[in-house]
Structure formats: C-alpha cells, structure tokens
Design a protein around this motif. Structure first.
Motif, PDB file in Angstrom:
ATOM      1  N   PHE A   9      24.791 -46.614  -2.586  1.00 46.14           N
ATOM      2  CA  PHE A   9      23.782 -45.171  -2.585  1.00 46.14           C
ATOM      3  C   PHE A   9      24.137 -44.205  -1.688  1.00 46.14           C
ATOM      4  N   ILE A  10      24.356 -44.941  -0.330  1.00 46.34           N
ATOM      5  CA  ILE A  10      24.645 -44.166   0.782  1.00 46.34           C
ATOM      6  C   ILE A  10      25.800 -43.262   0.641  1.00 46.34           C
ATOM      7  N   GLU A  11      26.775 -43.836  -0.059  1.00 47.41           N
ATOM      8  CA  GLU A  11      28.165 -43.167  -0.157  1.00 47.41           C
ATOM      9  C   GLU A  11      28.095 -42.160  -1.330  1.00 47.41           C
ATOM     10  N   SER A  12      27.212 -42.433  -2.208  1.00 49.57           N
ATOM     11  CA  SER A  12      27.334 -41.308  -3.330  1.00 49.57           C
ATOM     12  C   SER A  12      26.375 -40.248  -3.103  1.00 49.57           C
ATOM     13  N   ALA A  13      25.074 -40.569  -2.198  1.00 46.76           N
ATOM     14  CA  ALA A  13      24.256 -39.411  -1.802  1.00 46.76           C
ATOM     15  C   ALA A  13      25.011 -38.503  -0.918  1.00 46.76           C
ATOM     16  N   THR A  14      25.869 -39.241  -0.078  1.00 43.40           N
ATOM     17  CA  THR A  14      26.777 -38.493   1.044  1.00 43.40           C
ATOM     18  C   THR A  14      27.721 -37.417   0.254  1.00 43.40           C
ATOM     19  N   HIS A  15      28.384 -37.933  -0.709  1.00 46.20           N
ATOM     20  CA  HIS A  15      29.307 -37.096  -1.230  1.00 46.20           C
ATOM     21  C   HIS A  15      28.452 -35.973  -2.131  1.00 46.20           C
ATOM     22  N   ALA A  16      27.374 -36.290  -2.772  1.00 45.22           N
ATOM     23  CA  ALA A  16      26.516 -35.046  -3.148  1.00 45.22           C
ATOM     24  C   ALA A  16      26.171 -34.194  -2.146  1.00 45.22           C
ATOM     25  N   TRP A  17      25.751 -34.526  -1.284  1.00 48.84           N
ATOM     26  CA  TRP A  17      25.511 -33.710  -0.057  1.00 48.84           C
ATOM     27  C   TRP A  17      26.506 -32.972   0.307  1.00 48.84           C
ATOM     28  N   GLU A  18      27.714 -33.380   0.684  1.00 48.35           N
ATOM     29  CA  GLU A  18      28.939 -32.624   0.948  1.00 48.35           C
ATOM     30  C   GLU A  18      29.224 -31.361  -0.139  1.00 48.35           C
ATOM     31  N   VAL A  48      27.144 -30.158  -2.456  1.00 46.41           N
ATOM     32  CA  VAL A  48      26.361 -28.941  -2.702  1.00 46.41           C
ATOM     33  C   VAL A  48      26.051 -28.027  -1.487  1.00 46.41           C
ATOM     34  N   ALA A  49      26.559 -28.494  -0.384  1.00 46.83           N
ATOM     35  CA  ALA A  49      26.482 -27.769   0.805  1.00 46.83           C
ATOM     36  C   ALA A  49      27.941 -26.705   0.845  1.00 46.83           C
ATOM     37  N   ARG A  50      28.662 -26.984   0.091  1.00 48.19           N
ATOM     38  CA  ARG A  50      29.970 -26.057  -0.152  1.00 48.19           C
ATOM     39  C   ARG A  50      29.364 -24.717  -0.678  1.00 48.19           C
ATOM     40  N   PRO A  51      29.318 -23.501   0.236  1.00 50.18           N
ATOM     41  CA  PRO A  51      29.333 -22.138  -0.332  1.00 50.18           C
ATOM     42  C   PRO A  51      29.513 -21.925  -1.903  1.00 50.18           C
ATOM     43  N   GLU A  52      30.677 -22.025  -2.065  1.00 52.88           N
ATOM     44  CA  GLU A  52      31.221 -21.902  -3.460  1.00 52.88           C
ATOM     45  C   GLU A  52      30.439 -22.527  -4.533  1.00 52.88           C
TER      46      GLU A  52
END
Length: 431
Positions: free
Chosen positions: A60-69, A71-75
C-alpha cells in the motif's frame, strides 16, 4: 517397601497399582504436548497473519506513494483518460494497486484480530486506519490539483466563455468520477458520497456563472442548487450566496423578451428591476468580502508565506474597482424606492406627470452610468486567475504536507505493529 508386599497386604494386584500411578503422569504429558502443539500452531498463525498485514501495508505504501507523485504533477489534471461508458473504470493503472493493497490490508486485519492478542489487534487496526487516512489525503490532493486547473481554464482571458467552461466542467466531472474509483470498501462510502456531492455543487455553480446570458440554462442550474441545499444542508453556506442570482436571471429573461419584441408593461419591468438591483448589490458585496477575506477563518495571517501575503494585498487593492459600480447600484436602489414613495403618495395631479417623467429620466441616467462601469468589471475575470493562483498553490502545498504527514504516520504505525507482533510471537515461543 516393595509394592508387591503392599499389594499382598491389601489384596490389590501390582499391575493395578502401577497403572494407577502411571495414568495421571501420562495424562499430564499428553496435556503438555497438546498445549505445546496449540502454542506452536497459534504462533504460526499469528506470524502468518502479521506477515500478511505487514506485506499488504508495504504494498500500500508503495502504491499510495506512486499515486501521490502522479497527481502532484502539474500536467496530470488534464492528461487523464476519459471513459464515458463506465466512470468506475477511470485510470485503473493509477488507483487500482492502491485499492487492491487496501483491500488486502482489510482482509489481513481480520486474521490478525482472530488470532490476537489484543495489543497486536489494536496495533493492526491503527495501521489500517493510517492507510485509510493516507488514501483520503491523496484523494484530497488530487481534487485540489484538478480544481486549480479547472478554475484556471475557466477564468482565462476570454472570461466565462461557454465552450471553455464546458470543457472545464467535463474535466472536473471526470476527475471526481476518478476519485470515486478507488472507493471499494464500506468504510470509504461516506467519504466518496461527500466528495461527489461537493463536486456536483461546484459543477452547478460553474454552470450558473457560465449561463448568466442564457436565462433558461441559468434557471436550470439555479434549480439544481436550490435542490442541493435541501438534500445537503451542510453545503448551504457555500450555495446560499449564489441563490441571489434568481432575480438577476429573471431580469435578464425580461430584457431578452423586450429585445425580442415582446410588450412588457412598465410595472412588470420596474418590479423585476426592483428585485434584481438589491440581489446584484448583495452578490457584489459577497464577492468583495471574499476578495478581502479569501482565507479560512482558522488561518493565521501572520504565519502566511510572503507570496501569499502579497496576494492578499493585491486582492484587497482589486476591491476598489467595485466601489463605483456598487455605489451606483445603491443610488439606483434608492431611486427605485423614491419611485415607490411617489406611487404611494402621488404629488399634485397637475405635477404628477412631470414628477414621473423626471423620475424616469433620472433612473435612465443612473442606469446608463452603471452600464458604463460594468464593462470595466470584465477585466477582473482574467486578473482572478493570477490573483487566486497563490491561494491554490498554498492549498496544494498544505495538501502535500498532509500527505507527507499521513505517510510518516503510516510508516510509524507499521513499525509499531511489527514490534507488537514480534513481542507477542516471542512471548509465545518463550512461554
């Protein structure tokens, strides 16, 4: 003494005496063996359940970190895939691993709770709750990034153009549908409903603003907002200021009718104008107050970053552009009230005609002056993107900080759970 002698004395066979002594000894050995086997089994089960939950938390930590990175991209807000047929299949590559890991944690927690002990179950529940909290924070960040992009696109140089608004609304609707995609557990249903209700209201608000020159479409959006206040009372404070557009929409419809050649008597026109002016005044007052106080009530202005403080000063300066239009609307409102007084207490009949002509002439003059200043307000819309961007960035920065804190809390919860599980398994082994 020889057992045989004893047996002879009491008349009991030796084999019976030996069996009577051996039976409780053998029973104790069997009981200890059974207890040892159960302890071994329980230790194995606890180790298996703990490992399963720990591995699911790592995934979960790995998947959530990937999602976080992501959605944080401006584009990111405008690179999503649209799926018209099934909203629930949006962006599975991003959120499905997170959902899968969260569900596996949910299932593993049941095994942990079954085998105990209580302190390990409590630590496992804290770990699962921490994962749920991080999921919520990632979704909140996703929504904040999309809303920043949508508002920026809607309020660009050409103002609230219908085509641009519609594109922005499509993006917003798709974004919130995507936010609902990872909601696969009962515990998340309430959060999903709240998020989607808020998005529906925001969509209706943008529809209303985009359709002010289209009275039927604006009336439909306003009707949806009225219904939302009944169905979702908690959203009423957000919606209520926009409900004042009702009289303004009716006035716009009346103007359209007159422009189309319909005959509208003076009394009806004056009634519509008398309702629209105070409504407009209230809308402008609310807009000015928002510009002057854009931060939440619990925000500490002294702790704001420098760029946000400058943005607040710029917004305060913009409010002065509303002073003249608002003053003219107040004068129109007062003049309309004077007309009501004239109608209630007519002057000398010989002067009534001239008083009415003078009143109408002054009203026309005030109206002309007001209309001359309203186009200047159109320049405010492009400025809004620039002026509000720091606040969006600040909100997104706060959301990023919340995700960071949630992730750290989750990692610590995993460590605490592993320590509790190790202690319990060690106690089983030593016992």
């Amino acid at each position: 003494m020889d057992p045989g002698v004893i047996a002879a004395l009491v008349g009991v066979p030796t084999s019976v005496i030996v069996a009577a002594i051996a039976y409780p000894v053998g029973r104790g050995v069997a009981r200890r063996q059974a207890e040892d086997q159960h302890t071994q089994w329980l230790r194995t089960q606890r180790q298996s359940a703990s490992s399963r939950l720990s591995d699911a938390a790592t995934s979960f930590i790995e998947s959530a970190t990937h999602a976080w990175e992501a959605v944080a991209r401006p584009e990111y807000a405008h690179t999503r895939r649209r799926d018209i047929e099934s909203r629930k299949r949006l962006d599975p590559a991003l959120y499905e691993p997170l959902k899968t890991a969260l569900r596996e944690m949910h299932n593993a927690l049941a095994a942990v709770a079954l085998h105990g002990p209580d302190e390990v179950t409590a630590a496992g529940q804290d770990l699962y709750n921490a994962a749920m909290d991080m999921t919520g924070e990632v979704l909140h960040l996703d929504a904040a990034c999309v809303e920043r992009s949508v508002v920026g696109r809607a309020l660009q140089a050409d103002g609230l153009a219908q085509q641009r608004i519609q594109t922005a609304l499509d993006d917003l609707d798709t974004a919130y549908a995507r936010l609902a995609a990872p909601i696969g557990l009962p515990e998340f249903s309430a959060r999903a409903e709240a998020t989607l209700r808020t998005s529906a209201v925001l969509t209706d608000l943008l529809r209303l603003c985009a359709a002010l020159d289209d009275p039927p479409a604006a009336s439909a959006a306003l009707s949806d907002l009225h219904r939302a206040t009944t169905e979702n009372p908690e959203l009423k404070p957000i919606i209520e200021p926009f409900l004042a557009f009702g009289p303004v929409i009716e006035m716009r419809a009346l103007v359209r009718a007159v422009e189309g050649g319909q005959l509208i008597d003076d009394a009806q026109q004056l009634a519509a104008l008398s309702a629209a002016i105070p409504a407009l005044l209230g809308i402008f007052t609310n807009f000015r107050d928002t510009l002057q106080n854009p931060l939440p009530t619990d925000a500490d202005a002294d702790q704001l970053p420098q760029e946000l403080s400058r943005a607040l000063e710029s917004l305060a300066a913009v409010t002065h552009e509303l002073d003249v239009p608002m003053q003219l609307m107040q004068e129109v409102q007062q003049h309309l009230a004077l007309g009501d007084e004239l109608a209630a207490t007519p002057p000398d009949p010989a002067l009534a005609y001239f008083a009415g002509v003078a009143w109408a002439s002054n009203l026309a003059t005030l109206g002309t002056r007001a209309m001359e200043h309203f186009p200047q307000l159109d320049t405010l819309m492009p400025q809004m993107v620039t002026l509000f961007t720091p606040f969006f960035e600040y909100g997104i920065g706060q959301a990023n900080s919340d995700v960071t804190a949630a992730r750290e809390k989750l990692i610590q919860a995993r460590i605490t759970f592993l320590d509790a599980a190790r202690d319990a398994i060690g106690a089983d082994k030593n016992g």
